[in-house]
Design an enzyme around this catalytic site. Structure first.
Site, PDB file in Angstrom:
ATOM      1  N   ILE A   9      79.408  26.919  58.462  1.00 55.74           N
ATOM      2  CA  ILE A   9      80.411  26.754  59.530  1.00 55.74           C
ATOM      3  C   ILE A   9      81.322  25.545  59.279  1.00 55.74           C
ATOM      4  O   ILE A   9      82.431  25.491  59.804  1.00 55.74           O
ATOM      5  CB  ILE A   9      79.721  26.652  60.920  1.00 55.74           C
ATOM      6  CG1 ILE A   9      80.737  26.856  62.048  1.00 55.74           C
ATOM      7  CG2 ILE A   9      78.985  25.317  61.072  1.00 55.74           C
ATOM      8  CD1 ILE A   9      80.109  27.058  63.415  1.00 55.74           C
ATOM      9  N   GLN A  12      85.641  25.959  54.786  1.00 58.19           N
ATOM     10  CA  GLN A  12      86.977  26.481  55.122  1.00 58.19           C
ATOM     11  C   GLN A  12      86.912  27.747  55.985  1.00 58.19           C
ATOM     12  O   GLN A  12      87.388  27.777  57.121  1.00 58.19           O
ATOM     13  CB  GLN A  12      87.745  26.787  53.827  1.00 58.19           C
ATOM     14  CG  GLN A  12      89.045  27.519  54.095  1.00 58.19           C
ATOM     15  CD  GLN A  12      89.741  28.060  52.855  1.00 58.19           C
ATOM     16  OE1 GLN A  12      90.875  27.717  52.612  1.00 58.19           O
ATOM     17  NE2 GLN A  12      89.084  28.904  52.085  1.00 58.19           N
ATOM     18  N   LEU A  54      70.155  25.235  53.975  1.00 55.28           N
ATOM     19  CA  LEU A  54      70.065  26.656  53.596  1.00 55.28           C
ATOM     20  C   LEU A  54      68.840  26.959  52.746  1.00 55.28           C
ATOM     21  O   LEU A  54      68.335  28.076  52.751  1.00 55.28           O
ATOM     22  CB  LEU A  54      71.307  27.045  52.788  1.00 55.28           C
ATOM     23  CG  LEU A  54      72.541  27.472  53.567  1.00 55.28           C
ATOM     24  CD1 LEU A  54      73.729  27.538  52.618  1.00 55.28           C
ATOM     25  CD2 LEU A  54      72.316  28.829  54.218  1.00 55.28           C
ATOM     26  N   SER A 124      81.724  37.731  46.859  1.00 53.61           N
ATOM     27  CA  SER A 124      82.866  37.162  46.143  1.00 53.61           C
ATOM     28  C   SER A 124      83.338  38.055  45.007  1.00 53.61           C
ATOM     29  O   SER A 124      82.521  38.681  44.311  1.00 53.61           O
ATOM     30  CB  SER A 124      82.437  35.814  45.566  1.00 53.61           C
ATOM     31  OG  SER A 124      83.347  35.397  44.575  1.00 53.61           O
ATOM     32  N   GLU A 126      84.168  37.119  42.333  1.00 51.22           N
ATOM     33  CA  GLU A 126      83.628  36.533  41.109  1.00 51.22           C
ATOM     34  C   GLU A 126      82.501  37.405  40.533  1.00 51.22           C
ATOM     35  O   GLU A 126      82.203  37.337  39.346  1.00 51.22           O
ATOM     36  CB  GLU A 126      83.116  35.132  41.464  1.00 51.22           C
ATOM     37  CG  GLU A 126      83.046  34.153  40.347  1.00 51.22           C
ATOM     38  CD  GLU A 126      84.327  33.925  39.555  1.00 51.22           C
ATOM     39  OE1 GLU A 126      85.370  33.631  40.157  1.00 51.22           O
ATOM     40  OE2 GLU A 126      84.273  34.035  38.325  1.00 51.22           O
ATOM     41  N   TYR A 148      77.314  31.311  39.699  1.00 48.75           N
ATOM     42  CA  TYR A 148      77.802  31.568  41.056  1.00 48.75           C
ATOM     43  C   TYR A 148      77.963  33.077  41.283  1.00 48.75           C
ATOM     44  O   TYR A 148      77.475  33.638  42.263  1.00 48.75           O
ATOM     45  CB  TYR A 148      79.135  30.845  41.270  1.00 48.75           C
ATOM     46  CG  TYR A 148      79.808  31.189  42.573  1.00 48.75           C
ATOM     47  CD1 TYR A 148      79.339  30.678  43.775  1.00 48.75           C
ATOM     48  CD2 TYR A 148      80.913  32.044  42.612  1.00 48.75           C
ATOM     49  CE1 TYR A 148      79.948  30.995  44.980  1.00 48.75           C
ATOM     50  CE2 TYR A 148      81.530  32.371  43.802  1.00 48.75           C
ATOM     51  CZ  TYR A 148      81.047  31.841  44.980  1.00 48.75           C
ATOM     52  OH  TYR A 148      81.646  32.171  46.171  1.00 48.75           O
ATOM     53  N   LYS A 152      75.875  35.558  43.891  1.00 44.58           N
ATOM     54  CA  LYS A 152      76.583  36.401  44.871  1.00 44.58           C
ATOM     55  C   LYS A 152      76.260  37.879  44.653  1.00 44.58           C
ATOM     56  O   LYS A 152      76.180  38.655  45.598  1.00 44.58           O
ATOM     57  CB  LYS A 152      78.097  36.160  44.764  1.00 44.58           C
ATOM     58  CG  LYS A 152      78.555  34.848  45.402  1.00 44.58           C
ATOM     59  CD  LYS A 152      78.417  34.909  46.911  1.00 44.58           C
ATOM     60  CE  LYS A 152      79.016  33.704  47.600  1.00 44.58           C
ATOM     61  NZ  LYS A 152      78.800  33.729  49.064  1.00 44.58           N
TER      62      LYS A 152
HETATM   63  P1  GDP Z   1      87.903  30.265  41.670  1.00 44.18           P
HETATM   64  O1  GDP Z   1      88.725  31.455  41.346  1.00 44.18           O
HETATM   65  O2  GDP Z   1      86.996  30.506  42.828  1.00 44.18           O
HETATM   66  O3  GDP Z   1      87.210  29.680  40.512  1.00 44.18           O
HETATM   67  O4  GDP Z   1      88.945  29.180  42.260  1.00 44.18           O
HETATM   68  P2  GDP Z   1      89.694  27.925  41.608  1.00 44.18           P
HETATM   69  O5  GDP Z   1      90.796  27.591  42.545  1.00 44.18           O
HETATM   70  O6  GDP Z   1      88.733  26.817  41.289  1.00 44.18           O
HETATM   71  O7  GDP Z   1      90.284  28.482  40.225  1.00 44.18           O
HETATM   72  C1  GDP Z   1      91.264  29.477  40.175  1.00 44.18           C
HETATM   73  C2  GDP Z   1      91.823  29.598  38.758  1.00 44.18           C
HETATM   74  O8  GDP Z   1      92.616  28.454  38.477  1.00 44.18           O
HETATM   75  C3  GDP Z   1      90.750  29.634  37.658  1.00 44.18           C
HETATM   76  O9  GDP Z   1      91.087  30.672  36.763  1.00 44.18           O
HETATM   77  C4  GDP Z   1      90.882  28.283  36.957  1.00 44.18           C
HETATM   78  O10 GDP Z   1      90.571  28.347  35.571  1.00 44.18           O
HETATM   79  C5  GDP Z   1      92.355  28.012  37.157  1.00 44.18           C
HETATM   80  N1  GDP Z   1      92.698  26.589  37.063  1.00 44.18           N
HETATM   81  C6  GDP Z   1      93.680  26.073  36.270  1.00 44.18           C
HETATM   82  N2  GDP Z   1      93.729  24.737  36.388  1.00 44.18           N
HETATM   83  C7  GDP Z   1      92.758  24.380  37.269  1.00 44.18           C
HETATM   84  C8  GDP Z   1      92.346  23.115  37.814  1.00 44.18           C
HETATM   85  O11 GDP Z   1      92.890  22.068  37.480  1.00 44.18           O
HETATM   86  N3  GDP Z   1      91.331  23.149  38.729  1.00 44.18           N
HETATM   87  C9  GDP Z   1      90.730  24.330  39.122  1.00 44.18           C
HETATM   88  N4  GDP Z   1      89.755  24.300  40.050  1.00 44.18           N
HETATM   89  N5  GDP Z   1      91.100  25.526  38.607  1.00 44.18           N
HETATM   90  C10 GDP Z   1      92.099  25.558  37.706  1.00 44.18           C
END
Ligand code: GDP
Length: 321
Positions: A9, A12, A54, A124, A126, A148, A152
Site C-alpha cells: 500500500i 506507487q 511480507l 508483471s 516481465e 523478478y 512473478k
Molecule cells: P522495468 O521495465 O520494470 O525494468 O523498468 P525500468 O524503468 O527500470 O526500465 C525500463 C527500461 O529502461 C529497461 O529496458 C532499462 O534497460 C532501460 N533503461 C535505460 N537507461 C536506464 C536507467 O538509467 N535506469 C533504469 N532503471 N533503466 C534504464
C-alpha cells in the site's frame, strides 16, 4: 461496506488503489513495514495500516483471518529487476511466497466463514521475457529472464491453480505504469527528475543505460483501477496501452516539455546502467480487460510525461524556496 486488504500500500500503485477504493466508500487496510510507515494521513477517510513483513507468513494469515476482507490485493514485493539480481533469495521470499500464503488464507477463510474472499495479484509483463509474439496477450508463453520475472511467474501460475480450486482469483499482468509517485530507480522518473534539474540549472547531464529499450508505458492510476475492476471477475488480464515507445522517445518528450529540443547534448550513455539481459519489445494487448472489465487507459505517453515533468519542476522549485 466492502473491505480490502492491500499489500504494497505504500508503493506507487498500492497508494493509488487505496485512494480510489476509499473514494468509492471501501474500508481499506494496508500492510506496511515499520520502516515504510509515513506520518498518519490527515485526509479522511484514510487506510488502516498494519505493521508486518511480507516474508512473515504467520502475520499474513492472521491479518486475513482477523479482517476477513472482501478482497485481498497483493501488490507487495520487490519491484525492480535490477534489485532482484542483487537479492534473488529475498525476491523469492517477498514476491513469490506471499502469493501462496495469501491465496491459501483466502481459501481457508471462505471455507470457515462461508463468505468468499476474492484475490487480485499484481503480475508483471516481465514474466514474458524475450516474448515470442508482439503484442503479448494472456496466452503468450511465460519465459522470464530474471529473478523478478521468475518470482512473478510463480505467483501468476499459482493464481490459476487456486482459481481452478474455487477461489475468485485474478491476475492482472501489468505492463510498465508510471506517475510522479514512481521512485527514481525507474527510468521514467529518473528522466523526468533529471530533466527538471537540468531545466532549473542544477545539473547539466543525464546519464542513462540502453536508450533503444522499448516499453509500453501507462498511467499508474489507470492500472490501479484495473486491479479494482478485476476483483470478483476471476481471470487473467493483460493491462497495457498497446503502444510502445523507446527510452530515447521518452527522453525527447521529457526535454520537449521544458522547451529543450537538442536533448542529445544533455544525455550520456553510461554502461553502469545497462542490463545483463533486457526484455525485448514489451507491448500488451488489453482486449480482454476491455471486453470483460470495461477497462481502458485514459492517458497517452505524451500526457504522462508532461504530468511527471510538471510535477518534478514544481517539486524542485518548491524545495528551493
Ligand atoms: P522495468 O521495465 O520494470 O525494468 O523498468 P525500468 O524503468 O527500470 O526500465 C525500463 C527500461 O529502461 C529497461 O529496458 C532499462 O534497460 C532501460 N533503461 C535505460 N537507461 C536506464 C536507467 O538509467 N535506469 C533504469 N532503471 N533503466 C534504464
Amino acid at each position: 461496506m466492502r473491505t480490502a486488504l492491500i499489500t504494497g500500500i505504500s508503493g506507487q500503485t498500492g497508494s493509488y488503489l487505496a485512494d480510489q477504493l476509499l473514494e468509492d466508500g471501501w474500508v481499506v487496510h494496508g500492510l506496511v513495514r515499520e520502516s515504510d510507515r509515513r506520518p498518519a494521513s490527515s485526509v479522511e477517510p484514510s487506510p488502516v495500516l498494519h505493521d508486518g513483513d511480507l516474508a512473515d507468513a504467520a502475520r499474513l494469515d492472521e491479518l486475513v483471518d482477523s479482517l476477513a476482507p472482501d478482497v485481498v490485493f497483493n501488490l507487495g514485493g520487490l519491484t525492480s529487476v535490477a534489485a532482484s539480481w542483487h537479492s534473488p533469495i529475498e525476491t523469492e521470499a517477498v514476491t513469490a511466497r506471499p502469493v501462496a500464503v495469501l491465496l491459501d488464507a483466502c481459501r481457508r477463510s471462505a471455507e470457515r466463514t462461508g463468505r468468499r474472499v476474492a484475490f487480485v495479484q499484481a503480475s508483471s509483463a516481465e514474466m514474458f521475457g524475450q516474448a515470442e509474439e508482439v503484442p503479448q496477450r494472456e496466452s503468450t508463453p511465460i519465459r522470464p529472464l530474471n529473478p523478478y520475472g521468475a518470482a512473478k511467474a510463480y505467483g501468476h501460475h499459482l493464481v490459476g491453480v487456486y482459481r481452478a480450486a474455487g477461489v475468485d482469483a485474478s491476475s492482472c499482468i501489468l505492463f510498465n505504469h508510471e506517475s510522479p509517485r514512481r521512485p527514481e530507480t525507474f527510468v521514467t522518473r529518473k528522466i523526468t527528475a533529471g530533466v527538471a534539474r537540468i531545466h532549473l540549472g542544477l545539473e547539466s547531464r543525464l546519464r542513462l543505460g540502453n536508450l533503444d529499450a522499448v516499453r509500453d508505458w501507462g498511467w499508474a492510476p489507470d492500472y490501479a483501477r484495473a486491479l479494482a475492476l478485476a476483483a470478483g471477475h476471476p481471470g487473467d488480464y493483460v493491462i497495457a496501452t498497446g503502444v510502445a515507445h523507446s527510452v530515447a522517445e521518452f527522453v525527447a518528450m521529457a526535454f520537449a516539455a521544458v522547451g529543450i529540443t537538442d536533448w542529445r547534448s544533455h544525455v550520456e550513455q553510461d554502461p553502469a546502467f545497462m542490463r545483463p539481459a533486457d526484455a525485448a519489445i514489451q507491448t500488451g494487448d488489453a482486449s480482454r480487460a476491455r471486453e470483460v472489465l470495461g477497462w481502458s487507459p485514459t492517458m497517452d505517453l505524451e500526457s504522462i510525461v508532461s504530468a511527471m515533468v510538471a510535477h518534478d519542476v514544481a517539486l524542485l522549485g518548491a524545495s528551493r524556496g
